[in-house]
Design a protein around this motif. Structure first.
Motif, mmCIF file in Angstrom:
data_model
loop_
_atom_site.group_PDB
_atom_site.id
_atom_site.type_symbol
_atom_site.label_atom_id
_atom_site.label_comp_id
_atom_site.label_asym_id
_atom_site.label_seq_id
_atom_site.Cartn_x
_atom_site.Cartn_y
_atom_site.Cartn_z
ATOM 1 N N GLN A 165 0.840 -1.309 0.005
ATOM 2 C CA GLN A 165 -0.193 -0.084 0.144
ATOM 3 C C GLN A 165 0.716 1.174 -0.065
ATOM 4 O OE1 GLN A 165 -2.603 -0.426 -0.998
ATOM 5 N NE2 GLN A 165 -3.243 -2.397 -0.477
ATOM 6 N N ARG A 166 2.038 1.116 0.278
ATOM 7 C CA ARG A 166 2.936 2.357 0.055
ATOM 8 C C ARG A 166 3.398 2.502 -1.349
ATOM 9 N NH1 ARG A 166 7.540 2.144 4.721
ATOM 10 N NH2 ARG A 166 6.002 1.641 6.653
ATOM 11 N N ILE A 167 3.325 1.565 -2.181
ATOM 12 C CA ILE A 167 3.816 1.767 -3.607
ATOM 13 C C ILE A 167 3.078 2.719 -4.587
ATOM 14 C CG2 ILE A 167 3.905 0.509 -5.879
ATOM 15 C CD1 ILE A 167 4.232 -2.094 -4.169
ATOM 16 N N PRO A 168 1.938 2.940 -4.237
ATOM 17 C CA PRO A 168 1.097 4.104 -5.073
ATOM 18 C C PRO A 168 1.846 5.385 -4.869
ATOM 19 C CG PRO A 168 -0.362 2.677 -4.426
ATOM 20 C CD PRO A 168 0.655 2.170 -3.476
ATOM 21 N N ALA A 169 1.979 5.763 -3.804
ATOM 22 C CA ALA A 169 2.543 7.120 -3.280
ATOM 23 C C ALA A 169 4.180 7.073 -3.684
ATOM 24 C CB ALA A 169 2.644 7.181 -1.866
ATOM 25 N N SER B 61 8.288 9.340 -6.648
ATOM 26 C CA SER B 61 9.646 8.902 -7.292
ATOM 27 C C SER B 61 9.730 8.881 -8.845
ATOM 28 C CB SER B 61 10.099 7.760 -6.745
ATOM 29 O OG SER B 61 11.160 7.234 -7.558
ATOM 30 N N VAL B 62 8.802 8.270 -9.470
ATOM 31 C CA VAL B 62 9.028 7.869 -10.982
ATOM 32 C C VAL B 62 8.193 8.908 -11.568
ATOM 33 C CG1 VAL B 62 8.188 6.076 -12.692
ATOM 34 C CG2 VAL B 62 9.001 5.488 -10.435
ATOM 35 N N LEU B 63 7.056 9.414 -11.291
ATOM 36 C CA LEU B 63 6.319 10.270 -11.959
ATOM 37 C C LEU B 63 6.525 11.743 -11.562
ATOM 38 C CD1 LEU B 63 2.746 8.547 -12.156
ATOM 39 C CD2 LEU B 63 4.907 8.379 -13.764
ATOM 40 N N ASP B 64 7.329 12.083 -10.446
ATOM 41 C CA ASP B 64 7.399 13.283 -9.897
ATOM 42 C C ASP B 64 6.350 14.237 -9.701
ATOM 43 O OD1 ASP B 64 9.372 14.945 -9.155
ATOM 44 O OD2 ASP B 64 9.923 16.028 -10.967
ATOM 45 N N GLU B 65 5.242 13.364 -9.174
ATOM 46 C CA GLU B 65 3.776 14.094 -9.121
ATOM 47 C C GLU B 65 3.782 13.857 -7.484
ATOM 48 O OE1 GLU B 65 0.996 11.744 -11.135
ATOM 49 O OE2 GLU B 65 1.625 12.414 -13.000
ATOM 50 N N SER C 196 -3.911 10.769 -1.788
ATOM 51 C CA SER C 196 -4.212 10.505 -0.554
ATOM 52 C C SER C 196 -5.240 9.161 -0.699
ATOM 53 C CB SER C 196 -4.750 11.417 0.425
ATOM 54 O OG SER C 196 -5.754 11.884 -0.101
ATOM 55 N N ASP C 197 -4.969 8.297 0.109
ATOM 56 C CA ASP C 197 -5.806 6.927 0.045
ATOM 57 C C ASP C 197 -6.011 6.070 -1.187
ATOM 58 O OD1 ASP C 197 -6.554 7.806 2.815
ATOM 59 O OD2 ASP C 197 -8.216 9.053 2.360
ATOM 60 N N MET C 198 -4.920 6.266 -2.058
ATOM 61 C CA MET C 198 -4.944 5.458 -2.940
ATOM 62 C C MET C 198 -4.561 4.081 -2.800
ATOM 63 S SD MET C 198 -5.341 5.057 -6.303
ATOM 64 C CE MET C 198 -5.592 6.359 -7.214
ATOM 65 N N ARG C 199 -5.173 3.183 -2.722
ATOM 66 C CA ARG C 199 -4.564 1.642 -2.654
ATOM 67 C C ARG C 199 -4.187 0.989 -4.009
ATOM 68 N NH1 ARG C 199 -5.709 -0.508 2.209
ATOM 69 N NH2 ARG C 199 -5.857 -2.512 1.239
ATOM 70 N N GLN C 200 -3.405 0.127 -3.759
ATOM 71 C CA GLN C 200 -2.644 -0.553 -4.839
ATOM 72 C C GLN C 200 -3.561 -1.245 -5.816
ATOM 73 O OE1 GLN C 200 -2.139 -4.124 -4.490
ATOM 74 N NE2 GLN C 200 -1.582 -4.376 -6.522
ATOM 75 N N GLU C 201 -4.784 -1.728 -5.388
ATOM 76 C CA GLU C 201 -5.737 -2.463 -6.137
ATOM 77 C C GLU C 201 -6.514 -1.654 -6.880
ATOM 78 O OE1 GLU C 201 -5.226 -2.888 -2.729
ATOM 79 O OE2 GLU C 201 -7.147 -3.036 -1.651
ATOM 80 N N PRO D 76 -4.539 2.932 -10.976
ATOM 81 C CA PRO D 76 -4.658 2.720 -12.482
ATOM 82 C C PRO D 76 -2.864 2.579 -12.982
ATOM 83 C CG PRO D 76 -4.936 4.991 -11.890
ATOM 84 C CD PRO D 76 -5.257 4.505 -10.521
ATOM 85 N N TYR D 77 -1.981 3.004 -12.274
ATOM 86 C CA TYR D 77 -0.620 2.779 -12.511
ATOM 87 C C TYR D 77 -0.339 1.415 -12.202
ATOM 88 C CZ TYR D 77 -0.215 7.747 -13.357
ATOM 89 O OH TYR D 77 -0.571 8.837 -13.750
ATOM 90 N N CYS D 78 -1.164 0.565 -11.528
ATOM 91 C CA CYS D 78 -0.705 -0.786 -11.097
ATOM 92 C C CYS D 78 -1.060 -1.658 -12.466
ATOM 93 C CB CYS D 78 -1.359 -1.456 -9.914
ATOM 94 S SG CYS D 78 -0.961 -3.121 -9.563
#
Ligand SMILES: Nc1ncnc2c1ncn2[C@@H]1O[C@H](COP(=O)(O)OP(=O)(O)OP(=O)(O)O)[C@@H](O)[C@H]1O
Ligand SMILES: [Mg+2]
Length: 338
Positions: free
Chosen positions: A251-255, A260-264, A268-273, A276-278
């Motif tokens: 659940q830390r991956i989306p943030a 880090s990768v998108l520089d955005e 908040s509260d975006m869950r991995q499942e 849309p980037y998963c």
């Protein structure tokens, strides 16, 4: 027009890059998209997944004929030029340019030519060397009229991988759900941005040089390295860890991916499942993995004759569905019609 190059990359090792590319390559071919796979990891694990040892020994025994990625670029380390790649036809629409343990020998040449490509003269040779992988990829793709080039690399941020990323249009990032994968992801984003910027400077330097007009047929890659998303690998979770540990890291991956990768900013509260980037969650395939390796086929092509009986046959069908979905999703992201 160049053929799109998709590289799977994470500088954290053992996250399932090679297995993923192997399966995705088969799936693209089954969907009638023509794939060229380039094994740019000097460990050559992907090559070993496709070809048996006798075949690999025979290929490595042939010198100076473009039969591996190293044999293609080797003449550049002397006074020669890139050798025409010789592809292995694995199946309909599936071609491999084998890897080579000797490839590590190219690392020093790539490091040496990096500063030379920012000089004010004699730029052609350094740029030819720094883009050798891209030139070989495009020669290989042209040879068989490929729709896509899939690339496997080793887990590091060295000069070989920098040259591969310069040759890359799209990057997909396989991740385990653990501290190390997350830390790898934090390093990856800034590194990709830095390589992209440094490559743009070299493109500008070449565009401004008086030398360029003497090399009308010399094309260079854009170095876009566009991140198309990440894949969560369930198998990389240690079996002795409780399920909560998986959830904590995943659940830390989306943030981290956004920052880090998108520089955005993180959402908040975006869950991995729901992210849309998963691109996918890759299941733990357990005993199907050695079964598939033994029969030298992707998991989703295993049959009862291979030992995929009982609950295995359901898992085989699920794997086929999952990889089909993933291939279609990736194709859409990179503008390939399926
Ligand atoms: N979905 C899966 N289920 C179970 N095991 C898997 C799965 N994917 C990969 N593995 C196993 O995990 C190990 C590491 O996988 P793989 O070699 O594909 O990782 P990698 O990221 O390419 O590693 P490296 O960084 O060394 O190149 C292998 O033993 C492989 O068989
Ligand atoms: Mg690998």
């Amino acid at each position: 027009m160049s053929t799109p190059v998709l590289t799977f990359f994470n500088n954290k090792g053992g996250v399932g890059k090679t297995s993923l590319i192997y399966h995705l390559a088969w799936m693209f071919a089954m969907l009638r998209k023509r794939v060229v796979i380039i094994d740019l990891d000097p460990q050559a694990n992907l090559t070993a997944a496709f070809l048996d040892e006798n075949k690999i020994e025979a290929i490595w025994g042939q010198e100076n004929n473009g039969s591996t990625i190293y044999q293609c670029i080797k003449p550049l380390m002397g006074v020669g030029d890139i050798a025409e790649p010789v592809l292995q036809n694995i199946a309909t629409d599936l071609y491999l340019l084998p890897g080579d343990v000797n490839l590590s020998g190219f690392e020093d040449a790539l490091s040496a030519e990096w500063p030379n490509s920012m000089g004010d003269k004699n730029l052609y040779r350094p740029l030819r060397i720094l883009t050798a992988f891209w030139q070989v990829m495009q020669m290989a793709a042209n040879k068989v009229q490929a729709d896509i080039v899939l690339v496997d690399i080793g887990p590091n941020l060295g000069a070989i991988n920098r040259s591969v990323l310069i040759a890359t249009d799209y990057v997909a990032i396989p991740l385990g759900a653990d501290l190390f994968s997350l830390q790898g992801l934090k390093n990856l984003g800034p590194t990709l941005r830095s390589w992209k910027n440094l490559w743009k400077k070299r493109l500008d330097n070449w565009a401004d040089s008086s030398e360029k007009k003497s090399f009308q047929d010399f094309h260079l890659p854009d170095g876009n390295m566009q991140a198309i998303g990440y894949l969560c690998q369930q198998h990389s979770v240690r079996l002795d860890r409780p399920v909560q540990a998986y959830d904590k890291w995943v659940q830390r991956i989306p943030a981290v991916y956004r920052e880090s990768v998108l520089d955005e900013p993180a959402v908040s509260d975006m869950r991995q499942e729901d992210d849309p980037y998963c691109l996918a969650t890759i299941k733990h395939y357990r005993s199907l993995i050695p079964m598939a390796q033994e029969h030298r086929k992707p998991i989703f092509n295993l049959t009862s004759a291979d030992g995929a009986i009982g609950s295995h046959s359901g898992a085989v069908q699920d794997a086929k569905k999952d990889f089909r979905q993933l291939a279609i999703k990736i194709a859409k992201q990179i503008g390939i019609d399926i």
